[in-house]
Motif scaffolding. Structure first.
Motif, PDB file in Angstrom:
ATOM      1  N   THR A 128       2.432   6.046  -2.979  1.00  0.00           N
ATOM      2  CA  THR A 128       3.467   6.908  -3.544  1.00  0.00           C
ATOM      3  C   THR A 128       3.301   7.059  -5.043  1.00  0.00           C
ATOM      4  O   THR A 128       3.338   8.175  -5.586  1.00  0.00           O
ATOM      5  N   ARG A 129       3.089   5.950  -5.747  1.00  0.00           N
ATOM      6  CA  ARG A 129       2.945   5.962  -7.209  1.00  0.00           C
ATOM      7  C   ARG A 129       1.702   6.741  -7.629  1.00  0.00           C
ATOM      8  O   ARG A 129       1.755   7.581  -8.537  1.00  0.00           O
ATOM      9  N   LEU A 130       0.578   6.498  -6.973  1.00  0.00           N
ATOM     10  CA  LEU A 130      -0.666   7.156  -7.352  1.00  0.00           C
ATOM     11  C   LEU A 130      -0.654   8.642  -6.995  1.00  0.00           C
ATOM     12  O   LEU A 130      -1.142   9.470  -7.760  1.00  0.00           O
ATOM     13  N   ALA A 131      -0.102   8.987  -5.834  1.00  0.00           N
ATOM     14  CA  ALA A 131      -0.007  10.393  -5.444  1.00  0.00           C
ATOM     15  C   ALA A 131       0.855  11.157  -6.450  1.00  0.00           C
ATOM     16  O   ALA A 131       0.531  12.292  -6.827  1.00  0.00           O
ATOM     17  N   ALA A 132       1.942  10.538  -6.928  1.00  0.00           N
ATOM     18  CA  ALA A 132       2.800  11.178  -7.933  1.00  0.00           C
ATOM     19  C   ALA A 132       2.050  11.386  -9.247  1.00  0.00           C
ATOM     20  O   ALA A 132       2.362  12.300 -10.004  1.00  0.00           O
ATOM     21  N   ALA A 133       1.033  10.547  -9.505  1.00  0.00           N
ATOM     22  CA  ALA A 133       0.228  10.678 -10.722  1.00  0.00           C
ATOM     23  C   ALA A 133      -0.924  11.668 -10.534  1.00  0.00           C
ATOM     24  O   ALA A 133      -1.730  11.849 -11.439  1.00  0.00           O
ATOM     25  N   GLY A 134      -1.020  12.276  -9.352  1.00  0.00           N
ATOM     26  CA  GLY A 134      -2.038  13.287  -9.112  1.00  0.00           C
ATOM     27  C   GLY A 134      -3.297  12.809  -8.417  1.00  0.00           C
ATOM     28  O   GLY A 134      -4.254  13.570  -8.278  1.00  0.00           O
ATOM     29  N   VAL A 135      -3.328  11.556  -7.964  1.00  0.00           N
ATOM     30  CA  VAL A 135      -4.498  11.040  -7.258  1.00  0.00           C
ATOM     31  C   VAL A 135      -4.597  11.724  -5.894  1.00  0.00           C
ATOM     32  O   VAL A 135      -3.598  11.871  -5.186  1.00  0.00           O
ATOM     33  N   ARG A 136      -5.805  12.146  -5.523  1.00  0.00           N
ATOM     34  CA  ARG A 136      -6.051  12.840  -4.249  1.00  0.00           C
ATOM     35  C   ARG A 136      -6.281  11.830  -3.127  1.00  0.00           C
ATOM     36  O   ARG A 136      -7.245  11.079  -3.164  1.00  0.00           O
ATOM     37  N   PHE A 137      -5.417  11.815  -2.142  1.00  0.00           N
ATOM     38  CA  PHE A 137      -5.562  10.934  -0.983  1.00  0.00           C
ATOM     39  C   PHE A 137      -6.103  11.714   0.202  1.00  0.00           C
ATOM     40  O   PHE A 137      -5.810  12.900   0.366  1.00  0.00           O
ATOM     41  N   ILE A 138      -6.852  11.032   1.047  1.00  0.00           N
ATOM     42  CA  ILE A 138      -7.381  11.634   2.261  1.00  0.00           C
ATOM     43  C   ILE A 138      -6.253  11.788   3.284  1.00  0.00           C
ATOM     44  O   ILE A 138      -6.134  12.824   3.936  1.00  0.00           O
ATOM     45  N   LEU A 150      -3.788   0.679   5.419  1.00  0.00           N
ATOM     46  CA  LEU A 150      -4.755   1.149   4.427  1.00  0.00           C
ATOM     47  C   LEU A 150      -4.697   2.644   4.244  1.00  0.00           C
ATOM     48  O   LEU A 150      -4.139   3.375   5.064  1.00  0.00           O
ATOM     49  N   CYS A 151      -5.265   3.094   3.136  1.00  0.00           N
ATOM     50  CA  CYS A 151      -5.445   4.516   2.865  1.00  0.00           C
ATOM     51  C   CYS A 151      -6.630   4.675   1.920  1.00  0.00           C
ATOM     52  O   CYS A 151      -7.028   3.732   1.239  1.00  0.00           O
ATOM     53  N   TYR A 152      -7.189   5.878   1.919  1.00  0.00           N
ATOM     54  CA  TYR A 152      -8.319   6.213   1.061  1.00  0.00           C
ATOM     55  C   TYR A 152      -7.927   7.332   0.106  1.00  0.00           C
ATOM     56  O   TYR A 152      -7.246   8.279   0.497  1.00  0.00           O
ATOM     57  N   CYS A 153      -8.401   7.199  -1.128  1.00  0.00           N
ATOM     58  CA  CYS A 153      -8.265   8.260  -2.109  1.00  0.00           C
ATOM     59  C   CYS A 153      -9.616   8.437  -2.779  1.00  0.00           C
ATOM     60  O   CYS A 153     -10.593   7.787  -2.392  1.00  0.00           O
ATOM     61  N   ARG A 154      -9.647   9.300  -3.755  1.00  0.00           N
ATOM     62  CA  ARG A 154     -10.868   9.485  -4.540  1.00  0.00           C
ATOM     63  C   ARG A 154     -10.548   9.269  -6.014  1.00  0.00           C
ATOM     64  O   ARG A 154      -9.481   9.650  -6.479  1.00  0.00           O
ATOM     65  N   ASP A 155     -11.493   8.642  -6.720  1.00  0.00           N
ATOM     66  CA  ASP A 155     -11.330   8.520  -8.162  1.00  0.00           C
ATOM     67  C   ASP A 155     -11.690   9.868  -8.794  1.00  0.00           C
ATOM     68  O   ASP A 155     -12.086  10.809  -8.086  1.00  0.00           O
ATOM     69  N   VAL A 209       0.818  -1.204   0.000  1.00  0.00           N
ATOM     70  CA  VAL A 209       0.000   0.000   0.000  1.00  0.00           C
ATOM     71  C   VAL A 209       0.861   1.267   0.000  1.00  0.00           C
ATOM     72  O   VAL A 209       0.483   2.277  -0.601  1.00  0.00           O
ATOM     73  N   ILE A 210       2.019   1.221   0.624  1.00  0.00           N
ATOM     74  CA  ILE A 210       2.883   2.398   0.644  1.00  0.00           C
ATOM     75  C   ILE A 210       3.406   2.709  -0.761  1.00  0.00           C
ATOM     76  O   ILE A 210       3.379   3.859  -1.210  1.00  0.00           O
ATOM     77  N   ALA A 211       3.849   1.688  -1.467  1.00  0.00           N
ATOM     78  CA  ALA A 211       4.339   1.894  -2.840  1.00  0.00           C
ATOM     79  C   ALA A 211       3.212   2.371  -3.757  1.00  0.00           C
ATOM     80  O   ALA A 211       3.420   3.271  -4.578  1.00  0.00           O
ATOM     81  N   ASP A 212       2.013   1.790  -3.607  1.00  0.00           N
ATOM     82  CA  ASP A 212       0.888   2.224  -4.438  1.00  0.00           C
ATOM     83  C   ASP A 212       0.483   3.655  -4.102  1.00  0.00           C
ATOM     84  O   ASP A 212       0.178   4.448  -4.994  1.00  0.00           O
ATOM     85  N   GLY A 218     -14.847  11.443  -7.666  1.00  0.00           N
ATOM     86  CA  GLY A 218     -15.022  11.687  -6.243  1.00  0.00           C
ATOM     87  C   GLY A 218     -15.445  10.482  -5.436  1.00  0.00           C
ATOM     88  O   GLY A 218     -15.647  10.592  -4.223  1.00  0.00           O
ATOM     89  N   ASN A 219     -15.588   9.309  -6.052  1.00  0.00           N
ATOM     90  CA  ASN A 219     -15.909   8.099  -5.302  1.00  0.00           C
ATOM     91  C   ASN A 219     -14.737   7.727  -4.411  1.00  0.00           C
ATOM     92  O   ASN A 219     -13.579   7.843  -4.820  1.00  0.00           O
ATOM     93  N   PHE A 220     -15.021   7.260  -3.196  1.00  0.00           N
ATOM     94  CA  PHE A 220     -13.960   6.817  -2.300  1.00  0.00           C
ATOM     95  C   PHE A 220     -13.400   5.475  -2.766  1.00  0.00           C
ATOM     96  O   PHE A 220     -14.144   4.562  -3.104  1.00  0.00           O
ATOM     97  N   VAL A 221     -12.065   5.377  -2.785  1.00  0.00           N
ATOM     98  CA  VAL A 221     -11.368   4.147  -3.130  1.00  0.00           C
ATOM     99  C   VAL A 221     -10.404   3.837  -2.009  1.00  0.00           C
ATOM    100  O   VAL A 221      -9.562   4.658  -1.663  1.00  0.00           O
ATOM    101  N   GLU A 222     -10.556   2.662  -1.415  1.00  0.00           N
ATOM    102  CA  GLU A 222      -9.673   2.220  -0.344  1.00  0.00           C
ATOM    103  C   GLU A 222      -8.632   1.259  -0.914  1.00  0.00           C
ATOM    104  O   GLU A 222      -8.965   0.378  -1.701  1.00  0.00           O
ATOM    105  N   LEU A 223      -7.393   1.449  -0.517  1.00  0.00           N
ATOM    106  CA  LEU A 223      -6.319   0.495  -0.823  1.00  0.00           C
ATOM    107  C   LEU A 223      -5.950  -0.139   0.493  1.00  0.00           C
ATOM    108  O   LEU A 223      -5.665   0.565   1.461  1.00  0.00           O
ATOM    109  N   GLN A 224      -5.973  -1.472   0.559  1.00  0.00           N
ATOM    110  CA  GLN A 224      -5.653  -2.149   1.806  1.00  0.00           C
ATOM    111  C   GLN A 224      -4.652  -3.266   1.599  1.00  0.00           C
ATOM    112  O   GLN A 224      -4.700  -3.970   0.601  1.00  0.00           O
ATOM    113  N   GLN A 225      -3.759  -3.390   2.549  1.00  0.00           N
ATOM    114  CA  GLN A 225      -2.759  -4.463   2.575  1.00  0.00           C
ATOM    115  C   GLN A 225      -2.980  -5.216   3.871  1.00  0.00           C
ATOM    116  O   GLN A 225      -2.937  -4.632   4.955  1.00  0.00           O
ATOM    117  N   ILE A 226      -3.244  -6.506   3.755  1.00  0.00           N
ATOM    118  CA  ILE A 226      -3.488  -7.321   4.947  1.00  0.00           C
ATOM    119  C   ILE A 226      -2.262  -8.175   5.229  1.00  0.00           C
ATOM    120  O   ILE A 226      -1.727  -8.805   4.362  1.00  0.00           O
TER     121      ILE A 226
END
Length: 144
Positions: free
Chosen positions: A107-117, A128-133, A102-105, A136-144
Motif C-alpha cells: 500500500t505504501r509503495l504503490a501510493a509512492a508510484g511503485v509499479r506492482f505486478i 508475497l508480491c512483485y514490483c519493479r525498481d 507485505v500488505i502495508a508495504d 525495471g528489475n524485479f523486486v519481491e516483497l515476502q512475509q513468512i
C-alpha cells in the motif's frame, strides 16, 4: 565449492534514482560508497578485474538486516554501446526482501508510484508480491 553469496550487485544508468527507491522507499541503509575516474589506478585495477577498460564508475553498498546490496553506475564507457553493455547495464532478474507486513508495504509503495505486478497473494506459508525498481528489475516483497 561455492558456499554462499556475499551480496548481489546490480548496475544502473542512474544511481541517484535507484538510491531513492532502495534507501527512501525500501529503507535500506547506506554502508559505504566509492568510485573512480577513467585513467586512475582504481580504473586500471577495475579494468583488470571486470574487463571494462578505462572506466569511470560509482558504487554504493546498502544493508538491511544482515543482507547487503551493491549498486554500480558506470558513466564511462557509454553503457549503451559496445561489448561492455552486459556488465554496465544488465542488472539482475530478481531481488527478494523480507517484510513484517507485505500488505502495508504494498500500500505504501504503490501510493509512492511503485509499479506492482499484482497485489499480495498467499503462497503456502508466505504472502508475497512483485514490483519493479526504477530500472525495471524485479523486486519481491515476502512475509513468512
Amino acid at each position: 565449492m561455492i558456499r554462499g553469496i556475499h551480496h548481489p550487485s546490480i548496475t544502473t544508468g542512474d544511481l541517484g534514482r535507484l538510491l531513492v527507491f532502495y534507501k527512501e522507499l525500501l529503507g535500506l541503509e547506506e554502508v559505504s560508497s566509492f568510485g573512480w575516474e577513467a585513467g586512475s589506478d582504481m580504473s586500471t585495477l577495475a579494468g583488470q578485474v571486470t574487463g571494462v577498460a578505462d572506466s569511470t564508475a560509482r558504487s554504493v553498498l546498502l544493508r538491511t538486516g544482515n543482507a547487503f546490496l551493491e549498486i554500480f553506475e558506470y558513466r564511462k564507457p557509454d553503457p549503451a554501446r559496445g561489448e561492455d553493455r552486459a556488465l554496465s547495464r544488465s542488472g539482475i532478474a530478481h531481488l527478494c526482501f523480507d517484510t513484517d507486513d507485505v500488505i502495508a508495504d504494498h500500500t505504501r509503495l504503490a501510493a509512492a508510484g511503485v509499479r506492482f505486478i499484482a497485489p499480495p497473494i498467499d503462497v503456502g506459508p508466505m504472502r508475497l508480491c512483485y514490483c519493479r525498481d526504477p530500472d525495471g528489475n524485479f523486486v519481491e516483497l515476502q512475509q513468512i
